[in-house]
Enzyme design. Structure first.
Site, PDB file in Angstrom:
ATOM      1  N   GLU A  91       0.662  -1.114   0.044  1.00  0.00           N
ATOM      2  CA  GLU A  91      -0.077   0.017  -0.196  1.00  0.00           C
ATOM      3  C   GLU A  91       0.784   1.252  -0.034  1.00  0.00           C
ATOM      4  O   GLU A  91       1.976   1.067   0.407  1.00  0.00           O
ATOM      5  CB  GLU A  91      -0.846   0.064   1.112  1.00  0.00           C
ATOM      6  CG  GLU A  91      -2.028  -1.146   1.136  1.00  0.00           C
ATOM      7  CD  GLU A  91      -2.780  -1.282   2.566  1.00  0.00           C
ATOM      8  OE1 GLU A  91      -3.929  -1.434   2.414  1.00  0.00           O
ATOM      9  OE2 GLU A  91      -2.153  -1.119   3.384  1.00  0.00           O
TER      10      GLU A  91
ATOM     11  N   CYS B  38       1.380  -2.260  15.266  1.00  0.00           N
ATOM     12  CA  CYS B  38       1.239  -2.014  13.801  1.00  0.00           C
ATOM     13  C   CYS B  38       0.446  -3.249  13.254  1.00  0.00           C
ATOM     14  O   CYS B  38       1.100  -4.122  13.336  1.00  0.00           O
ATOM     15  CB  CYS B  38       2.848  -1.985  13.208  1.00  0.00           C
ATOM     16  SG  CYS B  38       2.864  -2.014  11.511  1.00  0.00           S
TER      17      CYS B  38
ATOM     18  N   CYS C 260      -1.166   5.855  10.215  1.00  0.00           N
ATOM     19  CA  CYS C 260       0.187   5.170  10.568  1.00  0.00           C
ATOM     20  C   CYS C 260      -0.301   3.893  11.290  1.00  0.00           C
ATOM     21  O   CYS C 260      -1.085   4.117  12.332  1.00  0.00           O
ATOM     22  CB  CYS C 260       1.013   6.053  11.384  1.00  0.00           C
ATOM     23  SG  CYS C 260       1.920   7.108  10.349  1.00  0.00           S
TER      24      CYS C 260
HETATM   25  S1  SF4 Z   1       6.313  -0.068  12.695  1.00  0.00           S
HETATM   26 FE1  SF4 Z   1       7.415  -0.441  10.887  1.00  0.00          FE
HETATM   27  S2  SF4 Z   1       8.999  -1.700  11.466  1.00  0.00           S
HETATM   28 FE2  SF4 Z   1       7.329  -2.149  13.073  1.00  0.00          FE
HETATM   29  S3  SF4 Z   1       6.238  -3.689  12.221  1.00  0.00           S
HETATM   30 FE3  SF4 Z   1       5.130  -1.904  11.485  1.00  0.00          FE
HETATM   31  S4  SF4 Z   1       6.174  -1.538   9.446  1.00  0.00           S
HETATM   32 FE4  SF4 Z   1       7.423  -2.939  10.593  1.00  0.00          FE
END
Ligand code: SF4
Length: 311
Positions: A41, A69, A283
């Site tokens: 994406e 995340c 994010c």
């Molecule tokens: S924050 Fe960045 S480094 Fe951590 S799992 Fe998500 S994409 Fe990967």
């Protein structure tokens, strides 16, 4: 080099756009691309002036498994090639010519410093006057802290901005959020970022994913002040976006108390807006999942022009 010989050594492939979604809230647009068997994406970010910035993925998925995340939860598939990163930006530019693309941030899916050579190559092409024509200072590479690569990046002296997603100043707390913190200690990361800033004559840039009850305390501000005493620090603070509900956003009172604690210690900060939550573009929410917002039916990109033989 003639056009014919250039085409003999360079690919002309484009990414397949599987889906485009526009947020009904703030105008962020999320692209879902396919290249080979993988999907990933990209987010088109509207800025004032007006212009676009593009949040670029450097990997399909991610191996680092940060607790807050979505990308980390889907796992790692493969590193993206330089052209696949450049094409994310060029697709946005082709499809939305009403604004210039003046910035790119390697903060989409993946840890850029686990795909170091390809990311640097892509950033160089994006910066080049015959390539993306984006000012080097407007290209940002974001890492959760792959220490040897931070040191290599500093030694190589690249113009692109480097930001370390620290998110906690304490190793034990950080490891629970960012597992790779087991290998690279906060004190070592802080020292590396200080060296980097000194060499560039810049501030230390840190990102901070703010999570209620976890990293909003006075102790974090105090430890940051200790770690970076004598350096000019700028913290980009962004509210967590966790669709699983495990990590909660700080409310205004808790966030303000953290900001006050930073300000009292002379730590500069900005609160970054994380847009496109309704289309899972914010994010921490990129997980190659279509849905939400309004589907954008952009005209199909023009076919790549055939070779014009110049000689
Ligand atoms: S924050 Fe960045 S480094 Fe951590 S799992 Fe998500 S994409 Fe990967």
């Amino acid at each position: 080099m003639t056009t014919r010989s250039l085409l003999a050594v360079a690919g002309t492939a484009r990414l397949k756009v599987l889906d485009r979604r526009k947020s009904g809230v703030d105008g962020f647009v999320k692209y879902l691309f396919r290249s080979g068997d993988e999907t990933f994406e990209t987010v088109r970010i509207p800025l004032q002036m007006p212009r676009w910035s593009v949040c670029v993925s450097s990997q399909a998925g991610c191996a680092l498994g940060c607790a807050f995340c979505e990308t980390g939860r889907v796992g790692f598939t493969r590193n993206l090639e330089p052209w696949e990163m450049v094409e994310q930006v060029l697709t946005v530019r082709r499809e939305a010519p009403e604004r210039p693309v003046t910035g790119a941030v390697f903060q989409g899916q993946g840890e850029p410093f686990q795909n170091y050579d390809n990311v640097i190559r892509a950033a160089q092409v994006l910066q080049h006057p015959c390539g993306g024509r984006i000012r080097g200072q407007n290209i940002t590479i974001s890492t959760v802290g792959i220490l040897p690569m931070i040191e290599r990046y500093t030694a190589e002296g690249h113009v692109f901005r480097l930001i370390l997603s620290l998110t906690s100043a304490f190793d034990d707390r950080r490891v629970g959020l960012i597992p790779v913190g087991r290998r690279y200690m906060v004190a070592d990361l802080a020292a590396a970022m200080r060296r980097h800033a000194e060499k560039r004559g810049d501030r230390v840039h840190l990102a901070w994913v703010l999570m209620s009850g976890i990293n909003t305390g006075q102790d974090e501000a105090e430890e940051l002040a200790r770690l970076f005493r004598g350096a000019v620090l700028r913290l980009s603070v962004i509210d967590v976006n966790d669709p699983t509900g495990t990590f909660k956003r700080a409310d205004d009172t808790e966030r303000s108390a953290f900001f006050t604690a930073l300000a009292r210690r002379g730590i500069g900060f900005i609160r970054r807006y994380s847009g496109g939550a309704d289309i899972h573009a914010a994010c921490g929410m990129l997980a190659s999942r279509a849905g939400g917002g309004d589907a954008l039916n952009a005209p199909p990109p023009a076919p790549f022009p055939g070779p014009r033989v110049l000689g």
